[in-house]
Design a protein around this motif. Sequence first.
Motif, PDB file in Angstrom:
ATOM      1  N   ASN A 265       0.866  -1.188   0.000  1.00 25.00           N
ATOM      2  CA  ASN A 265       0.000   0.000   0.000  1.00 25.00           C
ATOM      3  C   ASN A 265       0.894   1.227   0.000  1.00 25.00           C
ATOM      4  O   ASN A 265       2.106   1.125   0.200  1.00 25.00           O
ATOM      5  N   GLN A 266       0.307   2.387  -0.219  1.00 28.66           N
ATOM      6  CA  GLN A 266       1.113   3.596  -0.439  1.00 28.66           C
ATOM      7  C   GLN A 266       1.622   4.223   0.851  1.00 28.66           C
ATOM      8  O   GLN A 266       2.366   5.200   0.796  1.00 28.66           O
ATOM      9  N   GLN A 267       1.199   3.716   2.027  1.00 24.38           N
ATOM     10  CA  GLN A 267       1.675   4.205   3.330  1.00 24.38           C
ATOM     11  C   GLN A 267       1.565   5.730   3.419  1.00 24.38           C
ATOM     12  O   GLN A 267       2.553   6.420   3.709  1.00 24.38           O
ATOM     13  N   ASP A 268       0.356   6.206   3.187  1.00 25.74           N
ATOM     14  CA  ASP A 268       0.180   7.665   3.094  1.00 25.74           C
ATOM     15  C   ASP A 268       0.013   8.302   4.472  1.00 25.74           C
ATOM     16  O   ASP A 268      -1.016   8.890   4.783  1.00 25.74           O
ATOM     17  N   PHE A 269       0.998   8.146   5.301  1.00 22.46           N
ATOM     18  CA  PHE A 269       1.086   8.825   6.598  1.00 22.46           C
ATOM     19  C   PHE A 269      -0.106   8.482   7.491  1.00 22.46           C
ATOM     20  O   PHE A 269      -0.542   7.338   7.499  1.00 22.46           O
ATOM     21  N   GLU A 270      -0.643   9.478   8.227  1.00 28.35           N
ATOM     22  CA  GLU A 270      -1.602   9.168   9.295  1.00 28.35           C
ATOM     23  C   GLU A 270      -3.035   9.568   8.962  1.00 28.35           C
ATOM     24  O   GLU A 270      -3.873   9.685   9.861  1.00 28.35           O
ATOM     25  N   SER A 271      -3.307   9.832   7.712  1.00 24.93           N
ATOM     26  CA  SER A 271      -4.674  10.095   7.257  1.00 24.93           C
ATOM     27  C   SER A 271      -5.312  11.275   7.999  1.00 24.93           C
ATOM     28  O   SER A 271      -4.698  12.325   8.132  1.00 24.93           O
ATOM     29  N   ARG A 272      -6.544  11.078   8.500  1.00 24.02           N
ATOM     30  CA  ARG A 272      -7.287  12.150   9.188  1.00 24.02           C
ATOM     31  C   ARG A 272      -7.420  11.820  10.678  1.00 24.02           C
ATOM     32  O   ARG A 272      -7.600  10.659  11.044  1.00 24.02           O
ATOM     33  N   TYR A 273      -7.372  12.844  11.493  1.00 31.92           N
ATOM     34  CA  TYR A 273      -7.499  12.663  12.950  1.00 31.92           C
ATOM     35  C   TYR A 273      -7.732  14.038  13.575  1.00 31.92           C
ATOM     36  O   TYR A 273      -7.717  15.059  12.872  1.00 31.92           O
ATOM     37  N   ASP A 274      -7.945  14.058  14.881  1.00 31.68           N
ATOM     38  CA  ASP A 274      -8.126  15.335  15.578  1.00 31.68           C
ATOM     39  C   ASP A 274      -6.775  16.015  15.702  1.00 31.68           C
ATOM     40  O   ASP A 274      -5.845  15.455  16.300  1.00 31.68           O
ATOM     41  N   ARG A 275      -6.696  17.215  15.163  1.00 28.50           N
ATOM     42  CA  ARG A 275      -5.391  17.877  15.146  1.00 28.50           C
ATOM     43  C   ARG A 275      -5.554  19.384  15.050  1.00 28.50           C
ATOM     44  O   ARG A 275      -6.627  19.912  14.755  1.00 28.50           O
ATOM     45  N   ILE A 276      -4.452  20.066  15.278  1.00 30.77           N
ATOM     46  CA  ILE A 276      -4.361  21.476  14.938  1.00 30.77           C
ATOM     47  C   ILE A 276      -3.274  21.567  13.883  1.00 30.77           C
ATOM     48  O   ILE A 276      -2.236  20.896  13.982  1.00 30.77           O
ATOM     49  N   MET A 277      -3.523  22.341  12.832  1.00 28.58           N
ATOM     50  CA  MET A 277      -2.587  22.356  11.693  1.00 28.58           C
ATOM     51  C   MET A 277      -2.339  23.784  11.244  1.00 28.58           C
ATOM     52  O   MET A 277      -3.268  24.592  11.174  1.00 28.58           O
ATOM     53  N   TYR A 278      -1.102  24.077  10.938  1.00 28.61           N
ATOM     54  CA  TYR A 278      -0.743  25.388  10.378  1.00 28.61           C
ATOM     55  C   TYR A 278      -0.279  25.189   8.937  1.00 28.61           C
ATOM     56  O   TYR A 278       0.513  24.288   8.646  1.00 28.61           O
ATOM     57  N   VAL A 279      -0.780  26.035   8.048  1.00 32.86           N
ATOM     58  CA  VAL A 279      -0.413  26.014   6.630  1.00 32.86           C
ATOM     59  C   VAL A 279       0.176  27.371   6.282  1.00 32.86           C
ATOM     60  O   VAL A 279      -0.466  28.404   6.528  1.00 32.86           O
ATOM     61  N   THR A 280       1.369  27.381   5.732  1.00 30.16           N
ATOM     62  CA  THR A 280       2.004  28.657   5.380  1.00 30.16           C
ATOM     63  C   THR A 280       1.330  29.262   4.154  1.00 30.16           C
ATOM     64  O   THR A 280       0.650  28.558   3.404  1.00 30.16           O
ATOM     65  N   PRO A 281       1.545  30.547   3.917  1.00 30.32           N
ATOM     66  CA  PRO A 281       1.156  31.097   2.619  1.00 30.32           C
ATOM     67  C   PRO A 281       1.937  30.397   1.507  1.00 30.32           C
ATOM     68  O   PRO A 281       2.944  29.736   1.765  1.00 30.32           O
ATOM     69  N   THR A 282       1.474  30.532   0.286  1.00 29.31           N
ATOM     70  CA  THR A 282       2.149  29.913  -0.853  1.00 29.31           C
ATOM     71  C   THR A 282       3.176  30.882  -1.428  1.00 29.31           C
ATOM     72  O   THR A 282       2.863  32.041  -1.694  1.00 29.31           O
ATOM     73  N   PHE A 283       4.405  30.382  -1.586  1.00 35.77           N
ATOM     74  CA  PHE A 283       5.485  31.187  -2.143  1.00 35.77           C
ATOM     75  C   PHE A 283       5.949  30.535  -3.437  1.00 35.77           C
ATOM     76  O   PHE A 283       6.588  29.477  -3.388  1.00 35.77           O
ATOM     77  N   GLY A 284       5.616  31.146  -4.552  1.00 37.48           N
ATOM     78  CA  GLY A 284       6.062  30.610  -5.841  1.00 37.48           C
ATOM     79  C   GLY A 284       5.636  29.174  -6.070  1.00 37.48           C
ATOM     80  O   GLY A 284       6.369  28.399  -6.694  1.00 37.48           O
ATOM     81  N   GLY A 285       4.490  28.814  -5.565  1.00 31.14           N
ATOM     82  CA  GLY A 285       3.997  27.457  -5.751  1.00 31.14           C
ATOM     83  C   GLY A 285       4.328  26.530  -4.603  1.00 31.14           C
ATOM     84  O   GLY A 285       3.811  25.413  -4.536  1.00 31.14           O
ATOM     85  N   PHE A 286       5.207  26.967  -3.681  1.00 29.25           N
ATOM     86  CA  PHE A 286       5.580  26.140  -2.533  1.00 29.25           C
ATOM     87  C   PHE A 286       4.761  26.538  -1.301  1.00 29.25           C
ATOM     88  O   PHE A 286       4.468  27.709  -1.088  1.00 29.25           O
ATOM     89  N   ARG A 287       4.441  25.552  -0.504  1.00 28.85           N
ATOM     90  CA  ARG A 287       3.884  25.827   0.816  1.00 28.85           C
ATOM     91  C   ARG A 287       4.296  24.692   1.757  1.00 28.85           C
ATOM     92  O   ARG A 287       4.676  23.603   1.306  1.00 28.85           O
ATOM     93  N   ALA A 288       4.240  24.964   3.046  1.00 29.04           N
ATOM     94  CA  ALA A 288       4.570  23.955   4.048  1.00 29.04           C
ATOM     95  C   ALA A 288       3.403  23.817   5.014  1.00 29.04           C
ATOM     96  O   ALA A 288       2.602  24.746   5.174  1.00 29.04           O
ATOM     97  N   GLN A 289       3.312  22.654   5.642  1.00 29.55           N
ATOM     98  CA  GLN A 289       2.240  22.396   6.594  1.00 29.55           C
ATOM     99  C   GLN A 289       2.824  21.634   7.787  1.00 29.55           C
ATOM    100  O   GLN A 289       3.739  20.826   7.627  1.00 29.55           O
ATOM    101  N   ALA A 290       2.267  21.886   8.945  1.00 32.89           N
ATOM    102  CA  ALA A 290       2.657  21.136  10.138  1.00 32.89           C
ATOM    103  C   ALA A 290       1.410  20.901  10.972  1.00 32.89           C
ATOM    104  O   ALA A 290       0.568  21.785  11.101  1.00 32.89           O
ATOM    105  N   SER A 291       1.297  19.699  11.509  1.00 34.41           N
ATOM    106  CA  SER A 291       0.123  19.398  12.334  1.00 34.41           C
ATOM    107  C   SER A 291       0.539  18.599  13.558  1.00 34.41           C
ATOM    108  O   SER A 291       1.551  17.880  13.552  1.00 34.41           O
ATOM    109  N   TRP A 292      -0.256  18.732  14.600  1.00 39.73           N
ATOM    110  CA  TRP A 292      -0.047  17.964  15.814  1.00 39.73           C
ATOM    111  C   TRP A 292      -1.414  17.558  16.324  1.00 39.73           C
ATOM    112  O   TRP A 292      -2.343  18.382  16.385  1.00 39.73           O
ATOM    113  N   GLY A 293      -1.555  16.287  16.658  1.00 37.79           N
ATOM    114  CA  GLY A 293      -2.868  15.829  17.096  1.00 37.79           C
ATOM    115  C   GLY A 293      -2.793  14.475  17.741  1.00 37.79           C
ATOM    116  O   GLY A 293      -1.723  14.037  18.207  1.00 37.79           O
ATOM    117  N   SER A 294      -3.923  13.808  17.738  1.00 36.76           N
ATOM    118  CA  SER A 294      -4.007  12.536  18.445  1.00 36.76           C
ATOM    119  C   SER A 294      -4.979  11.615  17.731  1.00 36.76           C
ATOM    120  O   SER A 294      -6.032  12.040  17.264  1.00 36.76           O
TER     121      SER A 294
END
Lengths: 97, 372
Positions: B185-214
């Motif tokens: 299987n594709q091992q696509d990380f941890e799917s959906r869960y209860d979390r808080i997530m920050y998404v940066t603005p997009t810079f030239g097509g790039f963006r970053a995301q970070a989440s913490w949850g349970s």
Amino acid sequence: MRKGFNVVLLAAGLAGCGATPVEHRNYRDSDPAKGLFADTTSGEWRRKDTIPTAAPAPASAVEQDEFKKWRESASSPERREFEEWRAWQEWKRNNPK
Amino acid sequence: MKKLRKTQVAAAVGAALFVAGTTVYAQTAPTVQVYGQVSRALLFADDGVQSKWFHVDNEASGTRFGFTGTGQALPGLRYGFRIELDLQSNESQLVNFSPTGPVNNFPGTTSNAGFNERHMDAWVEGGWGRVNIGQGDGASNGATESDLSGTGMANGIGVADLGGGFQYRTAPGGFSGTTVGQSINQQDFESRYDRIMYVTPTFGGFRAQASWGSNANLDITEISAWYGAKMGGLGELAAAVGWSEQKGSATTRADETIGGSISWLHGSGFNLTYSYSNRDNPTATTGAARDSTFNYIKAGFKRGAHAVAVDYAMGDDFATAGDEAKMYGIGYVWNPVRWLELYGAYKIHQLDRGATSFEDVTIATIGTRVRF
């Protein structure tokens, strides 16, 4: 393998510098903008007080003529006498002896 | 006039909910929109001993519905929410053959009608980015699934979505105890869960995301980076890399995954996609620790309403150390209008485990996704 992948990704990113940014949707997502009703029927609700009211439609010539007649009659002595009589009748009905 | 405005509002709702970054929308009226899809298919499976057609709900993107809303709280500060539930009957990765015959009765109980929570998410965004809170995608969810081929419903990167519940048979015809989904299987990380997530603005097509949850009382941290752009004559590119860690418990090890994907679509319609992931496996504290590795490549062609692609995947050390799983597939999707997809797919799963020989599992699918 992992290192190679990172190199490919970095090269692709650099190659894309100056390109037009595009937001891609995962094929698993349900994109509301791609729905059958997205732009054809009421798939949404909006607050009524934010809906802009339409400009009033101009009155037709017949309607303007009727309004003119009503306004002229409203200022006539006969009309004022009628309205005073009707107000008196109304007062009597609300204040029986 | 009314129709045009609805188009604008619908586009703004969709974009505001899913697009990261600093976009400031002219539309200010609070809106709520209902949306969803029906995703049904006929799946034929042959495990070398038994064969049967199953009625399934395609796990690649199942039957679901939801509500989204957005509005402007202050100048430059937008807010919104997303509620989404799925309602799948006979999920395509669960149907299987058992010793007593085909099993195609999911969910087995109708007490909950098969509802599953997908998104219960609120967000606020401004020029500084966006913050999500609630049940929703983790920061890395989807990072191994960049795919511009247009064939995701037929042969997407989730190679076990169609037929993942079928067990390989041993040469004498017995059940091996290992399913297709356990072998690759594709091992696509941890799917959906209860979390808080920050998404940066997009810079030239790039963006970053970070989440913490349970999830299941275990803390999860995820970080990812995403890129998407049109490069003129070079075509279009989508790419992502991600990392996730789920803390261990008394009975489980920490579960760490790293991976990414890249997909390129040339203006001619020719497209290439590659996905990679590596995960600590198994997560149980018993048994020897090992990494499971997934590699996937797809080549396709997309022109107008038609998209076709062939794909190949390898899964190493998934079910047990030394396992080598392979998948060969071909898929076609017809997308005559934006809300309708009709597709067909055919694939073969193979598993090698040392001297043990297993029968191939063959899967053929025809289906449709109708969005509303």
